[in-house]
Structure formats: C-alpha cells, structure tokens
Design an enzyme around this catalytic site. Structure first.
Site, PDB file in Angstrom:
ATOM      1  CD  GLU A   1     -13.824  -7.509  -2.146  1.00 49.25           C
ATOM      2  OE1 GLU A   1     -14.475  -8.533  -2.757  1.00 49.25           O
ATOM      3  OE2 GLU A   1     -12.722  -7.108  -3.043  1.00 49.25           O
TER       4      GLU A   1
ATOM      5  CD  GLU B   1      -8.873  -7.883  -2.109  1.00 47.67           C
ATOM      6  OE1 GLU B   1      -9.428  -8.090  -3.095  1.00 47.67           O
ATOM      7  OE2 GLU B   1      -9.473  -8.653  -1.016  1.00 47.67           O
TER       8      GLU B   1
END
Length: 452
Positions: A277, A387
């Site tokens: 991320e 995710e």
C-alpha cells in the site's frame, strides 16, 4: 489493511493506526504504530478506536530528475484527507546526485506515451486503456475453469510493533501460528500472505545483510505453507516507507529485493509482494519505478519462476485504481518471466478503510471492483484482491459473496483473493479469521470455504 485501535500488549497499550482515507485515497488497517512494552503478559486484545493525526512526511533523498518528475500534475499522488484526521499537505524532497533517478519513460504522460488511447466505459467510471508498445502482455493468466487460483488469508504478527525496531519477539511482534494456517488449509485454502517489516529484516539500512534470526522465522512459516503445497506471499508491509520516511532510491530497493529473493529463489511456491500500500508518494511515476526495481531485483537473484505482486498508490484500492493514476502509471511494468500480478485491496465500508463492520450495501462488493476488472481485461493484465473483509452481519456477508462471485465470473483476469486478517494477536478484532474463535472465522468460514 486499515485499522485504528488500541491493543493491550505486555501490560501496556500498543497504539495501532493507519493513514487517513478519502474517496480517492484509501488507507490501510494494518499500519501499526505500537508503543514499547515492558512487561510479560497475555495476548493483546482490542480496547478502543482512536482517531490518529498524521504528521508531515519526511522523504529520503532522491535525484534531481525524480524531483522534476514529481512536479507534474498528471503524476502527483492523490492525498486527500477527511476532516477528522490531519494530513501532510506538502512534502519536501532533498536531492542527491548519488541517488538513482526515476525512469524518464515512466514520467511520460499517458497522452504522450500512448496516443492510441482507448476508453472503455463502465457504469461508474471510464477506464483508460494504454496501448503503449512498452506494455507487455502477461503470461500470468487467470483461470478458464471459473475457479480462483489462489484463495486464503493474510497472516499478521511480524509487522506489529513498528514503534520498537528491531523489537522483542513475543512482546512487540509475533509470527503466525502454523497450526492455525494448517486448519485453514484443511478447508481448501491455499494462499497466505505474510506481512513483515523491512526494518527488521534489513536492519539499519535497506541494503543491509538480512537479519538471520528474523529471516529464519520467516522461512519457517513459508516452508510450512509451501511444503504442504500452498503458496506463501512474502509481504514487506511498509507502505512505501523505511524507518518512517518515504524511500525513493530504486537502486536500494532493487538491492533489498535481490537479497530477499535470493533466499527463496528455488521455491516455486513463494510469491514476492513488492510493498504494501504505497500512499501519498511524490509521484505515481515513483511508485511504478519502485515496483519495476522490485521486479528487476527478484529476477536478478535467479528467482525466475515465481509470481510477483505489484501494488499501486492510494493504498492500491481496487475502487480507485482508475481514478488515482494507477491505471496510467502501472501498466507499463515489464518482467522477463511475464509473471506480474496486480494486487489491489478492497473493503466495503463507507470510506473503504475497513475500520467499520458496516457495509455500504449488499451490492457494494461487486460494484467496487467493476472498474478495475474492466481495466485488467482491456489491458491484458491479471490481478488479485490481496486484502478484503466485511463485518459479521447479513448485509456484509451478501456483499462479500457478491464480490467473490464477480471475481470468479472474471477469473480470466482475477487470480485470487485473500481475507484480512488472520494471526494470533487479533483478539476480538472485527475481521479476525483466526481459528477457532475469531469473529470473522466463526461468521465467514463456511461461506469462504465455497471459494477455496
């Protein structure tokens, strides 16, 4: 993963929080900032939710050419923040002639690099399709059988305790339970993402020799999974930061990945996840260059048969993939082994942060991956939802089912999905997939098993 909560660890509270998120800038629940623990006690438990304040980012030196590239509005990373959180509005970049410059080809705008741009319309947004000759078709292909290649759970613990580096095992951080992983594998799950910290593995500097003790523990978990025929995804869970600062040296990052990949070069069931991320970077071109450096480092280590997961900026959100600049900057990555997989994350609460057990609607799961699906198809790429999660309630269960059904329906471009999150220290966390009594495990295991 995005998470704002307080943990009781070793007798003291360990603060766990993530960066802010807005409509175009998702943030991750897995961004941990625990305080130092001083006494031995039981497994941490979640106590309360907090609202963090994020200070101005410090950026490690880069080259003058990288600074120039960051000035382009077409490349600037999105950094919008909600009113409940404060966020840096500017960044300062020190320059150094010795640092590796950004690739000038990645700093080129879409209109210049791909004059024959196509636009594929969806119900929610337009998907820009790059037709640049530098974009290679991925040999990594999805399934034609309607089944996802990878399905499993993130396994947290080794990335905890970011406030204590290198920290103490069992106090600041832990490793996933192989027994719990075995239970999940018994349901048919075959892929497990193992977050760790770069600062613990390569201590002092990114290019340092790997710490033998931390590496041995990582290898133990990896070997357990792959010896049973599963896939182990090694994930430096660093958000594009090292020691609290944005890293910009592609040379250093390539060296880090060459060192890591060397340790797993002969294990075909290891997958390399470049970095978790990226967000609020100087430019989208930098994120693309760092991902390319990761690919180059892995292949230079002789690890030529394994898949590589690449992640974009804006917390690599699927729902913002075509609006954050990722669809423009990430499509030209190249790999001599043609095994690039685009990793995206997707949560179903109102801001996409994964901090609430309430889903926007029963259809939000399928809706939020639609534009990314169209981009993958139009660009001959493949992806994975690295995710995802939803609350333990009927509405979220329906939304999660809808998203997974949509992934399976497009399994020619979607290769898998990984629930966030498993791991022995989650306590009563809303998305805990830890057997036998995790909140999400008891609510979702039967549903998820259908896709394994």
């Amino acid at each position: 993963m995005r998470f704002s909560t307080t943990f009781l660890a070793a007798g003291l509270t360990a603060l766990a929080f993530a960066a802010p998120i807005a409509e175009q800038d998702e943030y991750d629940e897995c961004d941990w900032e625990p305080e130092e623990s001083t006494a031995a006690t039981s497994t941490p438990t979640i106590l309360s939710t907090i609202k963090p304040s994020v200070s101005t980012a410090t950026i490690v030196p880069t080259s003058a050419s990288a600074v120039e590239g960051a000035g382009s509005s077409s490349e600037a990373a999105v950094s919008t923040a909600p009113s409940t959180l404060t966020f840096a509005t500017s960044v300062t970049i020190a320059t150094s002639a010795s640092s590796t410059p950004l690739s000038s080809t990645l700093a080129t705008s879409v209109s210049a690099a791909a004059p024959n741009t196509l636009v594929a319309s969806t119900s929610s947004s337009a998907v820009v399709v790059k037709t640049s000759a530098t974009s290679s078709a991925a040999a990594a292909t999805g399934s034609s059988s309607g089944k996802l290649k990878w399905f499993g759970v993130n396994q947290s613990g080794a990335e905890f305790g970011t406030g204590n580096i290198p920290g103490t095992l069992g106090t600041d951080y832990t490793w996933p339970s192989t027994s719990s992983i075995g239970t999940l594998m018994g349901t048919g799950m075959n892929a497990f993402r193992i977050p760790f910290l770069m600062e613990r593995l390569a201590q002092g500097t990114m290019t340092s020799a790997l710490d033998a003790t931390y590496l041995a523990s990582l290898k133990t978990v990896v070997s357990y999974i792959t010896d049973k025929g599963g896939y182990a995804i090694v994930d430096p869970h660093n958000f594009g930061r090292y020691a609290g600062s944005i890293f910009t040296s592609t040379s250093d990052f390539q060296t880090f990945w060459k060192n890591v990949a060397t340790e797993f070069a002969t294990n075909d069931n290891v997958i390399f996840d470049c970095n978790n991320e990226f967000h609020d970077e100087p430019s989208n071109a930098l994120v693309a260059s760092l991902n390319q450096a990761c690919i180059d480092g892995v292949r230079a280590a002789g690890a030529t048969s394994q898949y590589i997961f690449v992640e974009g900026t804006s917390y690599t959100g699927a729902w913002t993939w075509t609006t954050s600049g990722n669809s423009d900057s990430m499509g030209s990555l190249t790999d001599p082994s043609n095994k690039i997989v685009y990793e995206m994350h997707q949560y179903l609460d109102s801001d996409g942060s994964g901090t609430s057990a309430t889903c926007v609607s029963t259809t939000i799961g399928a809706e939020r991956i639609a534009a990314a699906t169209a981009w993958l198809k139009a660009n001959n790429k493949v992806g994975i939802i690295g995710e995802f999660a939803g609350g333990a309630n009927t509405a979220c269960e329906t939304a999660v089912t809808g998203m997974l059904d949509a992934l399976v329906a497009s399994s020619d471009v979607w290769m898998g999905a990984l629930w966030w999150g498993g791991g022995p220290w989650w306590g009563d966390y809303i998305f805990s997939m830890e057997p036998p009594s995790g909140t999400a495990y008891t609510a979702y295991i039967d549903l998820l098993t259908k896709y394994a």
